[in-house]
Design a protein around this motif. Structure first.
Motif, PDB file in Angstrom:
ATOM      1  N   GLY A   1     -46.810  24.547 -19.999  1.00 57.23           N
ATOM      2  CA  GLY A   1     -45.855  23.547 -19.533  1.00 57.23           C
ATOM      3  C   GLY A   1     -44.594  23.450 -20.371  1.00 57.23           C
ATOM      4  O   GLY A   1     -43.600  22.857 -19.933  1.00 57.23           O
ATOM      5  N   TYR A   2     -44.627  24.037 -21.570  1.00 58.43           N
ATOM      6  CA  TYR A   2     -43.442  24.023 -22.435  1.00 58.43           C
ATOM      7  C   TYR A   2     -42.654  25.331 -22.359  1.00 58.43           C
ATOM      8  O   TYR A   2     -41.626  25.469 -23.026  1.00 58.43           O
ATOM      9  CB  TYR A   2     -43.840  23.776 -23.896  1.00 58.43           C
ATOM     10  N   THR A   3     -43.112  26.280 -21.565  1.00 52.23           N
ATOM     11  CA  THR A   3     -42.429  27.576 -21.509  1.00 52.23           C
ATOM     12  C   THR A   3     -40.974  27.491 -21.039  1.00 52.23           C
ATOM     13  O   THR A   3     -40.197  28.384 -21.391  1.00 52.23           O
ATOM     14  CB  THR A   3     -43.193  28.586 -20.631  1.00 52.23           C
ATOM     15  N   PRO A   4     -40.562  26.453 -20.267  1.00 49.74           N
ATOM     16  CA  PRO A   4     -39.133  26.371 -19.948  1.00 49.74           C
ATOM     17  C   PRO A   4     -38.251  26.320 -21.189  1.00 49.74           C
ATOM     18  O   PRO A   4     -37.116  26.825 -21.174  1.00 49.74           O
ATOM     19  CB  PRO A   4     -39.023  25.072 -19.139  1.00 49.74           C
ATOM     20  N   LEU A   5     -38.761  25.760 -22.280  1.00 53.67           N
ATOM     21  CA  LEU A   5     -38.003  25.730 -23.538  1.00 53.67           C
ATOM     22  C   LEU A   5     -37.800  27.140 -24.072  1.00 53.67           C
ATOM     23  O   LEU A   5     -36.701  27.515 -24.489  1.00 53.67           O
ATOM     24  CB  LEU A   5     -38.736  24.883 -24.578  1.00 53.67           C
ATOM     25  N   PHE A   6     -38.870  27.934 -24.046  1.00 58.23           N
ATOM     26  CA  PHE A   6     -38.795  29.295 -24.567  1.00 58.23           C
ATOM     27  C   PHE A   6     -37.963  30.201 -23.650  1.00 58.23           C
ATOM     28  O   PHE A   6     -37.272  31.106 -24.128  1.00 58.23           O
ATOM     29  CB  PHE A   6     -40.201  29.859 -24.778  1.00 58.23           C
TER      30      PHE A   6
ATOM     31  N   ALA B   1     -34.618  26.337 -15.876  1.00 55.28           N
ATOM     32  CA  ALA B   1     -35.702  27.274 -16.159  1.00 55.28           C
ATOM     33  C   ALA B   1     -36.838  27.116 -15.152  1.00 55.28           C
ATOM     34  O   ALA B   1     -37.402  28.115 -14.681  1.00 55.28           O
ATOM     35  CB  ALA B   1     -36.224  27.060 -17.580  1.00 55.28           C
ATOM     36  N   VAL B   2     -37.175  25.888 -14.810  1.00 52.88           N
ATOM     37  CA  VAL B   2     -38.246  25.650 -13.827  1.00 52.88           C
ATOM     38  C   VAL B   2     -37.845  26.201 -12.459  1.00 52.88           C
ATOM     39  O   VAL B   2     -38.674  26.791 -11.753  1.00 52.88           O
ATOM     40  CB  VAL B   2     -38.588  24.150 -13.743  1.00 52.88           C
TER      41      VAL B   2
ATOM     42  N   PRO C   1     -40.949  34.342 -10.637  1.00 51.90           N
ATOM     43  CA  PRO C   1     -41.931  34.175 -11.727  1.00 51.90           C
ATOM     44  C   PRO C   1     -42.124  35.423 -12.583  1.00 51.90           C
ATOM     45  O   PRO C   1     -42.387  35.307 -13.777  1.00 51.90           O
ATOM     46  CB  PRO C   1     -43.217  33.799 -10.984  1.00 51.90           C
ATOM     47  N   LYS C   2     -41.987  36.591 -11.989  1.00 51.02           N
ATOM     48  CA  LYS C   2     -42.177  37.831 -12.749  1.00 51.02           C
ATOM     49  C   LYS C   2     -41.092  37.988 -13.812  1.00 51.02           C
ATOM     50  O   LYS C   2     -41.379  38.296 -14.970  1.00 51.02           O
ATOM     51  CB  LYS C   2     -42.144  39.028 -11.798  1.00 51.02           C
ATOM     52  N   GLN C   3     -39.841  37.776 -13.424  1.00 55.36           N
ATOM     53  CA  GLN C   3     -38.728  37.877 -14.371  1.00 55.36           C
ATOM     54  C   GLN C   3     -38.868  36.807 -15.459  1.00 55.36           C
ATOM     55  O   GLN C   3     -38.608  37.059 -16.638  1.00 55.36           O
ATOM     56  CB  GLN C   3     -37.395  37.718 -13.627  1.00 55.36           C
ATOM     57  N   TYR C   4     -39.300  35.606 -15.067  1.00 57.53           N
ATOM     58  CA  TYR C   4     -39.517  34.505 -16.004  1.00 57.53           C
ATOM     59  C   TYR C   4     -40.597  34.895 -17.016  1.00 57.53           C
ATOM     60  O   TYR C   4     -40.432  34.711 -18.231  1.00 57.53           O
ATOM     61  CB  TYR C   4     -39.940  33.266 -15.217  1.00 57.53           C
ATOM     62  N   TYR C   5     -41.703  35.426 -16.508  1.00 52.42           N
ATOM     63  CA  TYR C   5     -42.813  35.835 -17.373  1.00 52.42           C
ATOM     64  C   TYR C   5     -42.373  36.865 -18.405  1.00 52.42           C
ATOM     65  O   TYR C   5     -42.755  36.773 -19.579  1.00 52.42           O
ATOM     66  CB  TYR C   5     -43.953  36.397 -16.526  1.00 52.42           C
ATOM     67  N   GLU C   6     -41.580  37.837 -17.999  1.00 58.70           N
ATOM     68  CA  GLU C   6     -41.143  38.879 -18.919  1.00 58.70           C
ATOM     69  C   GLU C   6     -40.344  38.289 -20.078  1.00 58.70           C
ATOM     70  O   GLU C   6     -40.386  38.795 -21.200  1.00 58.70           O
ATOM     71  CB  GLU C   6     -40.303  39.929 -18.186  1.00 58.70           C
ATOM     72  N   LYS C   7     -39.615  37.207 -19.813  1.00 61.65           N
ATOM     73  CA  LYS C   7     -38.815  36.568 -20.860  1.00 61.65           C
ATOM     74  C   LYS C   7     -39.692  35.801 -21.857  1.00 61.65           C
ATOM     75  O   LYS C   7     -39.422  35.804 -23.065  1.00 61.65           O
ATOM     76  CB  LYS C   7     -37.788  35.613 -20.228  1.00 61.65           C
TER      77      LYS C   7
ATOM     78  N   ASN D   1     -52.492  25.164 -12.828  1.00 64.15           N
ATOM     79  CA  ASN D   1     -53.189  24.157 -13.622  1.00 64.15           C
ATOM     80  C   ASN D   1     -52.270  23.075 -14.177  1.00 64.15           C
ATOM     81  O   ASN D   1     -52.681  22.274 -15.022  1.00 64.15           O
ATOM     82  CB  ASN D   1     -53.938  24.836 -14.772  1.00 64.15           C
ATOM     83  N   ILE D   2     -51.014  23.090 -13.748  1.00 63.88           N
ATOM     84  CA  ILE D   2     -50.088  22.019 -14.125  1.00 63.88           C
ATOM     85  C   ILE D   2     -49.287  21.591 -12.897  1.00 63.88           C
ATOM     86  O   ILE D   2     -49.191  22.332 -11.914  1.00 63.88           O
ATOM     87  CB  ILE D   2     -49.105  22.439 -15.243  1.00 63.88           C
ATOM     88  N   ILE D   3     -48.734  20.391 -12.975  1.00 65.95           N
ATOM     89  CA  ILE D   3     -47.820  19.896 -11.949  1.00 65.95           C
ATOM     90  C   ILE D   3     -46.517  19.535 -12.646  1.00 65.95           C
ATOM     91  O   ILE D   3     -46.511  18.694 -13.562  1.00 65.95           O
ATOM     92  CB  ILE D   3     -48.400  18.660 -11.232  1.00 65.95           C
ATOM     93  N   TRP D   4     -45.435  20.189 -12.260  1.00 68.73           N
ATOM     94  CA  TRP D   4     -44.143  19.922 -12.891  1.00 68.73           C
ATOM     95  C   TRP D   4     -43.649  18.532 -12.507  1.00 68.73           C
ATOM     96  O   TRP D   4     -43.631  18.174 -11.327  1.00 68.73           O
ATOM     97  CB  TRP D   4     -43.104  20.956 -12.461  1.00 68.73           C
ATOM     98  N   ILE D   5     -43.254  17.758 -13.502  1.00 68.42           N
ATOM     99  CA  ILE D   5     -42.694  16.428 -13.249  1.00 68.42           C
ATOM    100  C   ILE D   5     -41.354  16.272 -13.972  1.00 68.42           C
ATOM    101  O   ILE D   5     -40.867  15.159 -14.172  1.00 68.42           O
ATOM    102  CB  ILE D   5     -43.666  15.299 -13.674  1.00 68.42           C
ATOM    103  N   ASN D   6     -40.773  17.400 -14.374  1.00 65.40           N
ATOM    104  CA  ASN D   6     -39.502  17.366 -15.117  1.00 65.40           C
ATOM    105  C   ASN D   6     -38.369  16.773 -14.292  1.00 65.40           C
ATOM    106  O   ASN D   6     -37.444  16.146 -14.821  1.00 65.40           O
ATOM    107  CB  ASN D   6     -39.111  18.764 -15.577  1.00 65.40           C
TER     108      ASN D   6
END
Length: 293
Positions: free
Chosen positions: A35-40, A233-234, A241-247, A266-271
């Motif tokens: 759930g914190y991967t948008p930061l990375f 990022a979200v 998602p594939k390009q996001y994952y590679e980053k 396994n998460i629900i985005w509420i940002n």
């Protein structure tokens, strides 16, 4: 003499300039929770560079909390559990940004099934991060499954250590309280999921960023820029998602793309907003929302 004076003034100017840039820097500590991967992702895309935001990567929720308490970060990401602990020490601590709610991403795993666990006798070993939401999760699991009278041996370890455990080395029934992405490696080693926040608990787990009101006001512009980066990022994650994952792959341990995709279920985005029902549940957990960006 003139050259020497110019050199002194130039050196002083550079020092002041560097100090100014350093003073502007906003240091944020975060674990590798999905759930914190948008930061990375924002970091890897270079979106944080011009905002003087430094992201500190840690391996556990408790380490994250200790890093913040030691003054090594200005803000941190975590759950309402860590917030409730730290807000007792500093009442000016507030949530400033929501990320997600756990919907299966936090779990209890074991070297035996739940049925085998209940039928067993003797002690049960339980590995977890004691100073984190792990403890609340385990307590809820014990209560829901009638294990209150069992001898539970609590073993305090961070997720980096827990992820190295192997079921073959366990001499008795063992529980691991963990979360994504650490569960992937544990599953490959032979541990099985017994319960999760998707179907095994009434517990609400919300992930957010926290800072004091003073830090929030001092770095208001940077937090606003970071919020935009997280939301972007979200959106990118949902589009590609594939390009996001590679980053963000370097931060996800040994999690492959398929496992990453599965973890998103396994998460629900509420940002960018939560339902009125969820907002009420969050408020009922002593989680103030008035300072959210």
């Amino acid at each position: 003499m003139l050259k020497k004076l110019v050199l002194i003034i130039t050196t002083a100017f550079l020092f002041i300039s560097c100090s100014s840039d350093y003073d502007k820097k906003l240091k944020i500590s975060a674990t590798t929770w999905v759930g914190y991967t948008p930061l990375f992702y924002a970091k890897e895309m270079g979106w944080l560079d011009s905002s003087y935001i430094k992201l500190l990567n840690v391996s556990s929720l408790s380490e994250n909390m200790y890093l913040y308490k030691a003054g090594n970060s200005d803000a941190y990401v975590g759950t309402q559990y860590e917030y409730n602990i730290l807000s007792k020490e500093d009442s000016s601590l507030v949530p400033v940004m929501l990320f997600d709610r756990s919907y299966g991403g936090d779990m209890v795993m074991g070297n035996v099934s739940l049925e085998e666990l209940k039928k067993s006798s003797g002690s049960i070993d339980a590995y977890l991060e004691m100073d984190s939401i792990n403890f609340t999760l385990l307590e809820d699991f014990i209560k829901k499954n009638g294990l209150e009278n069992r001898d539970i041996k609590y073993i305090n370890q961070d997720q980096a250590h827990i992820s190295t455990l192997k079921p073959a080395s366990m001499e008795r029934p063992t529980l691991l309280v963990t979360y994504s992405p650490y569960n992937s490696d544990l599953q490959k080693k032979g541990f099985m999921e017994i319960a999760s926040t998707k179907d095994g608990f009434d517990l609400l787990i919300v992930d957010a960023m926290f800072a004091t009101t003073k830090v929030l006001q001092t770095h208001k512009k940077q937090f606003a820029e970071l919020k935009k980066a997280v939301d972007m990022a979200v959106v990118e994650l949902q589009k590609n998602p594939k390009q996001y994952y590679e980053k963000i792959k370097p931060y996800m341990l040994n999690m492959n793309y398929d496992e990453f995709k599965e973890s998103l279920d396994n998460i629900i985005w509420i940002n960018s907003g939560a339902s009125p029902e969820l907002v009420e549940r969050i408020k009922d957990n002593n989680f103030p929302l008035k300072d959210l960006i």
